[in-house]
Every structure is written in C-alpha cells, then in structure tokens.
Design an enzyme around this catalytic site. Structure first.
Site, short mmCIF file in Angstrom:
data_model
loop_
_atom_site.label_atom_id
_atom_site.label_comp_id
_atom_site.label_asym_id
_atom_site.label_seq_id
_atom_site.Cartn_x
_atom_site.Cartn_y
_atom_site.Cartn_z
CB SER A 91 -1.41 -0.37 1.64
OG SER A 91 -1.96 0.58 0.87
CG MET A 92 2.64 5.09 1.98
SD MET A 92 2.23 5.58 4.19
CE MET A 92 3.34 5.23 5.09
#
Length: 258
Positions: A91-92
């Site tokens: 994700s991030m």
C-alpha cells in the site's frame, strides 16, 4: 535510541545471500512483517522499516513528508547493501519502496534486484486524496472499508485517538505525494494484490510498467486489501520465487514453518 531507528532486523542473518527490505502500509509498523522471519529461507535476511510515531517509536513525532522518510531510510540502509537485495512495500509502502529504490540508485548504490509493489496503483496513477483532512469518524470509515484494523481498537476511545493520530499522518504523507522527477528503475517490478482490493485491480496493477525499463509481472491472491495476513505462506513463497527461483524449489535450506 537505537543507532538505526528506521530499521528492524528481528533475526539478523549476516551470512544470508539476499536482503529483503520491507516497508509497511499507512498506519503500519515493522511488526507487520515479524512473522515472515520464520517463513523465509535462511538465505534471506529480513530488514523492516519502522516509521516513527508507532510501536517502539511511539514517543517520536511522526513524519508526513515522503522525501524525509526516503532520505532517512536510504542513509541507514546503504551500509547493508553489500549483497543483492529486494524491496517490498505494501500500500503506502509500495510508493515509499519505489522512491527508496530510486534514491539509493541516485546516491550511488545498486538498484534492487526487484521491486515488489503490493496493494497500490502505480505512483503516477494514484489519485490525490483528502482523507487526511476528514474528521475522525470519516477516517475510521476509511480504515474499516479497507480492513486490517480491528473494530475493537477503533471502538475504544483512548486507543482510537492514538491510532488515528499516526494513521492521519501517513495519509497526509501519501495523499500529498507525487512521483519525484528522474528516470525510472531498470530492475524488474512485480505487483501483488488481493482480488477483492477496492484500491487496485490487475489492469491498474500493470500500469507499474511505467516505473521501470524492465519487465512487470502481476500476481493476484484471494482476499482484500490486506490479503497478506491470511495468505502469508503463499505471499512469502511467491516473493521468494522472485528473489531466487532456486530457493523456492528446494535448493535452499528452507525450514518447515506453521
């Protein structure tokens, strides 16, 4: 304070042939990957990034600027790049991993053997967001939409306040991030995702081809945005196969694990 506040090695393997550098998702910490140690062959040394403001860095001020994070991690990681390495981010963490790999290269270090991006669109495709500007209830709804955060934690006022403080910080970091200028990578890129992830699908995942002059492959697992936890064995197996196929086919000593 440890001499390497940004890195955690839960079981160092100094004689390992490869290093695997893992970067957590928004709101996550190094412990997200702790269970991977026992699932990896002894020829892979796991290095996890620890963002400030959580877990054993709880008392520190969180950092909400991508360039600051990348600069700090690259400086600490450089002395460990004495052997081939792979970078994995979820994700991030995928965006951080991409910029980290380029920063290391631009600083004179070798590129990773492979970048593995999980659960995120390609950096240039990620739409700007405003979740970090929303009130607490809206932020909670976003966490519940993606999964991965216990409802019980978010229902307890004191814990909710603590969690939302660093989650909001991470959303501010990633929602304001835009790809840094500079040439793409030259290493292969793999993209992992859950088939029911509301953020990315296989078609969008292939857009990571814009981040490298080498090839891109996409692997879809059963599950949602946080498919990694219930599919840990399959994820680690697929990851090891991309580090070195010989490890995944038994020529490396891979201890049996639950």
């Amino acid at each position: 304070m440890t001499a390497h506040p940004w890195l955690r090695r839960f079981r160092p393997r100094p004689a390992a042939r490869f290093r695997l550098v893992c970067l957590p998702h928004a709101g996550g910490g190094a412990n997200a990957y702790r269970s991977w140690v026992s699932a990896l062959p002894h020829t892979v040394d796991l290095v996890c990034v620890q963002y400030p403001g959580r877990e054993d860095r709880f008392g520190e001020e969180p950092v909400d600027d991508m360039a600051t994070v990348v600069d700090a991690v690259s400086r600490e990681l450089a002395p460990l790049l004495d052997r081939p390495y792979v970078v994995f981010g979820h994700s991030m963490g995928s965006a951080v991993a991409y910029e980290l790999a380029r920063a290391l290269r631009d600083g004179g270090q070798p590129e990773p053997e492979r970048l593995i991006a999980s659960g995120r669109r390609a950096p240039a495709d990620a739409p700007p967001g405003r979740v970090h500007l929303a009130d607490d209830d809206a932020l909670v709804e976003e966490l519940l939409r993606l999964g991965g955060t216990d409802r019980e934690v978010l229902a307890e006022p004191a814990l909710r306040e603590v969690v939302l403080s660093y989650v909001r910080n991470d959303y501010r970091l990633i929602e304001r991030y835009r790809p840094f200028p500079g040439p793409p990578l030259t290493c292969p890129v793999s993209v992992f995702l859950g088939e029911d992830d509301p953020e990315v699908d296989a078609r969008l995942a292939r857009r990571w081809s814009d981040t490298t002059t080498a090839g891109v492959d996409v692997r879809v697992f059963p599950g949602d945005h946080f498919y990694l936890a219930p599919r840990r064995k399959q994820v680690v197996s697929a990851l090891v196969n991309r580090i070195d196929p010989s490890l995944a086919h038994g020529s490396g000593a891979w201890p049996s694990t639950p």
